[in-house]
Design a protein around this motif. Structure first.
Motif, PDB file in Angstrom:
ATOM      1  N   TRP A  95      65.050  69.004  15.143  1.00  0.00           N
ATOM      2  CA  TRP A  95      64.099  69.439  14.118  1.00  0.00           C
ATOM      3  C   TRP A  95      63.980  70.969  14.055  1.00  0.00           C
ATOM      4  O   TRP A  95      63.276  71.494  13.199  1.00  0.00           O
ATOM      5  CB  TRP A  95      62.727  68.821  14.363  1.00  0.00           C
ATOM      6  CG  TRP A  95      62.153  69.076  15.727  1.00  0.00           C
ATOM      7  CD1 TRP A  95      61.406  70.136  16.126  1.00  0.00           C
ATOM      8  CD2 TRP A  95      62.296  68.239  16.885  1.00  0.00           C
ATOM      9  NE1 TRP A  95      61.065  70.027  17.447  1.00  0.00           N
ATOM     10  CE2 TRP A  95      61.588  68.866  17.944  1.00  0.00           C
ATOM     11  CE3 TRP A  95      62.931  67.027  17.128  1.00  0.00           C
ATOM     12  CZ2 TRP A  95      61.533  68.307  19.220  1.00  0.00           C
ATOM     13  CZ3 TRP A  95      62.870  66.479  18.394  1.00  0.00           C
ATOM     14  CH2 TRP A  95      62.176  67.113  19.423  1.00  0.00           C
TER      15      TRP A  95
ATOM     16  N   LYS B  52      66.176  75.432  11.233  1.00  0.00           N
ATOM     17  CA  LYS B  52      65.030  76.189  10.749  1.00  0.00           C
ATOM     18  C   LYS B  52      65.393  77.659  10.572  1.00  0.00           C
ATOM     19  O   LYS B  52      66.264  78.200  11.257  1.00  0.00           O
ATOM     20  CB  LYS B  52      63.844  76.056  11.718  1.00  0.00           C
ATOM     21  CG  LYS B  52      63.241  74.660  11.787  1.00  0.00           C
ATOM     22  CD  LYS B  52      62.696  74.214  10.443  1.00  0.00           C
ATOM     23  CE  LYS B  52      62.037  72.846  10.554  1.00  0.00           C
ATOM     24  NZ  LYS B  52      61.570  72.352   9.250  1.00  0.00           N
TER      25      LYS B  52
ATOM     26  N   GLU C 147      51.041  81.775  13.269  1.00  0.00           N
ATOM     27  CA  GLU C 147      52.069  80.908  12.716  1.00  0.00           C
ATOM     28  C   GLU C 147      53.384  81.671  12.568  1.00  0.00           C
ATOM     29  O   GLU C 147      53.408  82.810  12.123  1.00  0.00           O
ATOM     30  CB  GLU C 147      51.631  80.371  11.347  1.00  0.00           C
ATOM     31  CG  GLU C 147      50.436  79.432  11.412  1.00  0.00           C
ATOM     32  CD  GLU C 147      50.097  78.854  10.046  1.00  0.00           C
ATOM     33  OE1 GLU C 147      50.945  78.972   9.139  1.00  0.00           O
ATOM     34  OE2 GLU C 147      48.999  78.311   9.898  1.00  0.00           O
TER      35      GLU C 147
ATOM     36  N   LYS D 291      54.725  75.259   9.141  1.00  0.00           N
ATOM     37  CA  LYS D 291      53.978  74.068   9.530  1.00  0.00           C
ATOM     38  C   LYS D 291      54.237  72.950   8.537  1.00  0.00           C
ATOM     39  O   LYS D 291      54.330  73.171   7.333  1.00  0.00           O
ATOM     40  CB  LYS D 291      52.476  74.381   9.577  1.00  0.00           C
ATOM     41  CG  LYS D 291      52.073  75.338  10.682  1.00  0.00           C
ATOM     42  CD  LYS D 291      50.584  75.627  10.646  1.00  0.00           C
ATOM     43  CE  LYS D 291      49.764  74.391  10.940  1.00  0.00           C
ATOM     44  NZ  LYS D 291      48.315  74.708  11.007  1.00  0.00           N
ATOM     45  N   THR D 292      54.340  71.745   9.045  1.00  0.00           N
ATOM     46  CA  THR D 292      54.529  70.604   8.166  1.00  0.00           C
ATOM     47  C   THR D 292      53.212  70.261   7.478  1.00  0.00           C
ATOM     48  O   THR D 292      52.128  70.647   7.933  1.00  0.00           O
ATOM     49  CB  THR D 292      55.026  69.377   8.949  1.00  0.00           C
ATOM     50  OG1 THR D 292      53.981  68.931   9.840  1.00  0.00           O
ATOM     51  CG2 THR D 292      56.265  69.723   9.754  1.00  0.00           C
ATOM     52  N   ARG D 293      53.297  69.506   6.411  1.00  0.00           N
ATOM     53  CA  ARG D 293      52.101  69.118   5.679  1.00  0.00           C
ATOM     54  C   ARG D 293      51.207  68.205   6.509  1.00  0.00           C
ATOM     55  O   ARG D 293      50.027  68.042   6.224  1.00  0.00           O
ATOM     56  CB  ARG D 293      52.493  68.412   4.383  1.00  0.00           C
ATOM     57  CG  ARG D 293      53.343  67.177   4.596  1.00  0.00           C
ATOM     58  CD  ARG D 293      53.736  66.535   3.296  1.00  0.00           C
ATOM     59  NE  ARG D 293      52.583  66.031   2.590  1.00  0.00           N
ATOM     60  CZ  ARG D 293      52.630  65.482   1.385  1.00  0.00           C
ATOM     61  NH1 ARG D 293      53.777  65.404   0.759  1.00  0.00           N
ATOM     62  NH2 ARG D 293      51.548  65.026   0.810  1.00  0.00           N
ATOM     63  N   HIS D 294      51.789  67.587   7.559  1.00  0.00           N
ATOM     64  CA  HIS D 294      51.017  66.674   8.405  1.00  0.00           C
ATOM     65  C   HIS D 294      50.529  67.338   9.689  1.00  0.00           C
ATOM     66  O   HIS D 294      49.982  66.654  10.554  1.00  0.00           O
ATOM     67  CB  HIS D 294      51.867  65.452   8.771  1.00  0.00           C
ATOM     68  CG  HIS D 294      52.329  64.659   7.584  1.00  0.00           C
ATOM     69  ND1 HIS D 294      51.475  63.906   6.817  1.00  0.00           N
ATOM     70  CD2 HIS D 294      53.551  64.514   7.035  1.00  0.00           C
ATOM     71  CE1 HIS D 294      52.154  63.324   5.846  1.00  0.00           C
ATOM     72  NE2 HIS D 294      53.416  63.678   5.949  1.00  0.00           N
ATOM     73  N   SER D 295      50.738  68.649   9.814  1.00  0.00           N
ATOM     74  CA  SER D 295      50.308  69.352  11.020  1.00  0.00           C
ATOM     75  C   SER D 295      48.791  69.261  11.179  1.00  0.00           C
ATOM     76  O   SER D 295      48.026  69.566  10.264  1.00  0.00           O
ATOM     77  CB  SER D 295      50.735  70.821  10.944  1.00  0.00           C
ATOM     78  OG  SER D 295      50.330  71.519  12.090  1.00  0.00           O
ATOM     79  N   GLY D 296      48.332  68.829  12.371  1.00  0.00           N
ATOM     80  CA  GLY D 296      46.906  68.670  12.642  1.00  0.00           C
ATOM     81  C   GLY D 296      46.311  67.402  12.058  1.00  0.00           C
ATOM     82  O   GLY D 296      45.097  67.191  12.145  1.00  0.00           O
ATOM     83  N   ARG D 297      47.156  66.546  11.475  1.00  0.00           N
ATOM     84  CA  ARG D 297      46.654  65.324  10.834  1.00  0.00           C
ATOM     85  C   ARG D 297      47.242  64.063  11.472  1.00  0.00           C
ATOM     86  O   ARG D 297      47.129  62.983  10.903  1.00  0.00           O
ATOM     87  CB  ARG D 297      47.021  65.328   9.343  1.00  0.00           C
ATOM     88  CG  ARG D 297      46.348  66.443   8.553  1.00  0.00           C
ATOM     89  CD  ARG D 297      46.953  66.585   7.162  1.00  0.00           C
ATOM     90  NE  ARG D 297      46.175  67.507   6.349  1.00  0.00           N
ATOM     91  CZ  ARG D 297      45.329  67.140   5.390  1.00  0.00           C
ATOM     92  NH1 ARG D 297      45.161  65.859   5.131  1.00  0.00           N
ATOM     93  NH2 ARG D 297      44.658  68.029   4.709  1.00  0.00           N
ATOM     94  N   PHE D 298      47.902  64.216  12.612  1.00  0.00           N
ATOM     95  CA  PHE D 298      48.601  63.066  13.192  1.00  0.00           C
ATOM     96  C   PHE D 298      47.643  61.938  13.546  1.00  0.00           C
ATOM     97  O   PHE D 298      47.961  60.755  13.372  1.00  0.00           O
ATOM     98  CB  PHE D 298      49.373  63.511  14.434  1.00  0.00           C
ATOM     99  CG  PHE D 298      50.312  62.454  14.952  1.00  0.00           C
ATOM    100  CD1 PHE D 298      51.556  62.268  14.371  1.00  0.00           C
ATOM    101  CD2 PHE D 298      49.952  61.643  16.024  1.00  0.00           C
ATOM    102  CE1 PHE D 298      52.423  61.297  14.841  1.00  0.00           C
ATOM    103  CE2 PHE D 298      50.810  60.669  16.501  1.00  0.00           C
ATOM    104  CZ  PHE D 298      52.053  60.498  15.906  1.00  0.00           C
TER     105      PHE D 298
ATOM    106  N   GLY E 146      52.048  61.064  10.524  1.00  0.00           N
ATOM    107  CA  GLY E 146      53.155  61.614   9.752  1.00  0.00           C
ATOM    108  C   GLY E 146      53.388  60.957   8.411  1.00  0.00           C
ATOM    109  O   GLY E 146      54.376  61.269   7.741  1.00  0.00           O
TER     110      GLY E 146
END
Length: 674
Positions: free
Chosen positions: A95, A99, A468, A474-481, A570
């Motif tokens: 992953w 980058k 950052e 950061k992914t759109r799901h960062s902090g939302r797992f 995710g």
């Protein structure tokens, strides 16, 4: 322009976190025989076996090299071409390999013209550095291991589109022998009317006893007796080649290799989806189609499709790939209206023109889906598919890009997954480099200045907290797992009965260990939801238990937060109502759950416990508030597996969402679905 990468490697190893990442392929990679990373490939293992001293040191770097021409002036000028030479690091996790932060620009070959064989002159500084890293090594400090070591590096593979492949490898990529895999055994034909070379004869890749080999009418009126080309060493082809750099130098007309190659190249295959759509929607002029039919008649292929001359013009009999206006409209309407889950693919609707029934602006990555499992069977399927296309499609369809698909599985077997060796991340990075241009009179200087500034910023950010990184977004799901609500937040007051049904779903899988004389096992299962919550509520009062269990036993707040969208593990989920407003389709869910079946006559006899997939549509998204924590729940309309789910002959699962089943159990934990 040279941008030294050796100092950058030293800076990466001087940061403890970065140095640890370079050991990921050896310390943290899962080795279960599956192909997830280039380190799982045979080529990686062969290098370790051939050069044991290099393979013994896990910190030694394996690069991927990519280069292509870019035009900084967009549509203002079409003749300017600058070639950045980029390096990616394969020691990193998959992953991070591609980058922006870990792609290094080692060279910037100035324009405005392409350089032909002279590209080797510009690559010489890079090659010299690589030779130094390979033979002499470089003394580097590792902040993770707290020690100095001798760092070595090598080029694992090169990545390019097919036109750039010839520039980097030295292979003659045009003409009758354009395939670098088949080489002098490439099967090609010149079409006199279409004025192009096509590459057919894919039956030679099939097993000797395959039924397609004996078919004549469907192909070129001949039985196929040829076999697949055996593997060869490309370096042996150029060992005795005398190379003179410069565009005025001309190699032998019949020579396939123009110069000594710097490294083994693997070209990125452009997806043939665009060619298929182009053919099916007839997005070409009629005169070209007339020439295609004439070529087919000259080759003795499907002569019944030959153009017929009349007083009113030329009539083209309909072929199997010919689509009517109604069929084109249906096809484009399907693509225009289709909704897929977030991040599944690009928004295809943007590329569809309903007015003209055409598709515009599609890129190869918009329709790129590769399954790396069961590669042997996939390789056979590719060969059969190419042969089936030969049976139905016109010869002009089979250009070199279509032919190169025959080798893609062998490349995956040798070097690992496609997503770590395809051109798209580098094309995206080259777009960033073009954005650095501020002075159009000195575009290369602007690129170097912008690249250097970003590298300095990245280095400083590595030593700052809570900052950052520019190159690792950061992914759109960062902090939302663990779950976070999105759009449409409201406070609701559901009825006590409905709230209890949702609460009981939290205890799914738990069984009350109580004795009821004369009750059968099936009775315990059916009455679980009715009794467990009340039993637990009394039990937490009588027993000294954990605070979390006490909260669960006392029950949630009667006020429930509801959402129209929710992110967890995710995934992004929408309710059915929110789906209607969105271009995405995120309301469908799948859950794998255990099913218990008892004998119809003897309810104490358990027949089986099986894991089955259940399909449904989200109607409501709730968060049950237990004060110290919240539990996200989905209320779904579930499809009856017996009447609404079937598997067709091709292995696809078809789900009838209008079917309604399991009404008594609508709620499910959000973390249990995908």
């Amino acid at each position: 322009m040279v941008s030294p990468y050796l100092p950058r490697l030293k800076r990466l190893f001087s940061n403890e976190k970065e140095a640890k990442l370079h050991c990921w392929h050896s310390e943290e990679r899962v080795t279960d025989g599956k192909l997830r990373h280039v380190a799982d490939s045979p080529q990686w293992r062969n290098i370790d076996k051939k050069y044991p001293e290099f393979g013994k040191e896990m910190r030694n770097i394996r690069f991927g090299l990519s280069s292509d021409g870019i035009n900084h002036f967009w549509n203002i000028s079409s003749c300017h071409s600058t070639w950045p030479v980029l390096l990616c690091i394969y020691n990193l996790p998959p992953w991070l390999c591609m980058k922006r932060k870990y792609i290094m620009m080692s060279l910037l070959i100035q324009g405005p013209r392409q350089h032909g064989n002279d590209i080797d002159v510009y690559l010489s500084p890079l090659i010299d550095d690589l030779k130094t890293l390979w033979s002499l090594s470089v003394y580097v400090y590792d902040a993770y291991k707290k020690q100095h070591f001798q760092l070595q590096a090598m080029i694992f593979c090169t990545i390019s589109n097919f036109p750039a492949y010839g520039n980097l490898s030295g292979y003659k990529k045009k003409g009758k022998k354009a395939c670098p895999v088949c080489e002098d055994q490439t099967s090609s034909i010149w079409l006199t009317n279409s004025k192009k070379i096509i590459y057919m004869g894919h039956r030679r890749f099939l097993p000797k006893g395959h039924r397609f080999r004996k078919k004549t009418i469907e192909f070129d009126e001949s039985i196929e007796i040829r076999t697949m080309r055996k593997r060869f060493d490309a370096f042996s082809r150029v060992a005795s080649l005398n190379v003179v750099l410069g565009k005025r130098f001309r190699v032998d007309k019949n020579a396939l290799w123009k110069r000594k190659t710097l490294s083994r190249c693997y070209a990125y295959r452009k997806n043939v989806c665009e060619s298929l759509i182009y053919l099916l929607l007839e997005m070409k002029q009629k005169i070209k189609e007339v020439n295609v039919r004439k070529d087919m008649a000259e080759m003795g292929i499907r002569e019944d499709l030959a153009p017929e001359q009349s007083a009113n013009g030329v009539y083209l009999p309909p072929a199997c790939y010919t689509t009517s206006n109604e069929e084109k409209l249906k096809f484009c309407q399907c693509l225009h209206d289709i909704k897929v889950p977030s991040t599944y693919s690009a928004n295809i609707k943007r590329f569809v023109s309903m007015k003209d029934c055409k598709l515009f602006g599609m890129n190869s990555h918009d329709c790129h889906v590769v399954d790396v499992e069961d590669l042997d069977q996939w390789e056979k399927d590719v060969y059969v598919t190419l042969c089936e296309l030969e049976m139905h499609f016109p010869p002009s369809f089979f250009d070199i890009i279509v032919h190169l698909i025959s080798d893609i599985v062998r490349e995956i077997k040798a070097c690992g997954p496609v997503f770590l060796r395809y051109m798209y991340p580098f094309e995206r990075y080259m777009g960033i480099l073009k954005g650095y241009v501020r002075n159009r009179n000195r575009p290369e200087g602007s690129i170097v200045e912008g690249y250097t500034c970003e590298e300095v910023i990245e280095f400083c950010q590595g030593y700052m907290k809570d900052v950052e990184s520019v190159g690792v977004p950061k992914t759109r799901h960062s902090g939302r797992f663990e779950g976070k609500g999105g759009v449409g937040c409201k406070i609701n007051m559901p009825t006590y009965e409905v709230l209890q049904v949702a609460r009981n779903a939290c205890f799914s899988g738990l069984v009350i260990n109580l004795k009821y004389p004369g009750k059968e096992k099936m009775w315990y299962i059916n009455n679980h939801n009715k009794e467990f919550s009340s039993w637990l509520e009394k039990k937490v009062v009588e027993t000294d238990v954990d605070e979390t269990v006490k909260r669960l036993g006392r029950g949630p707040d009667c006020r429930v937060k509801s959402y129209q969208g929710y992110d967890i593990h995710g995934y992004t989920f929408y309710t059915k109502d929110q789906d209607k407003k969105s271009t995405m389709q995120n309301s469908g869910v799948t859950m794998i759950a255990s099913t218990t079946e008892f004998d119809r006559r003897d309810h104490d006899t358990l027949i089986r416990i099986a894991k089955d997939s259940y399909y449904g549509v989200i109607h409501k998204i709730w968060e049950l508030n237990y004060y110290d924590f919240v539990i996200p729940m989905f209320k779904c309309k579930w499809v009856n597996n017996r009447t609404g789910v079937q598997v067709n002959k091709d292995g696809f699962t078809l789900v009838n969402l209008s079917s309604n089943g399991y009404v008594s159990e609508p709620f499910v934990l959000a973390k249990h679905v995908t």
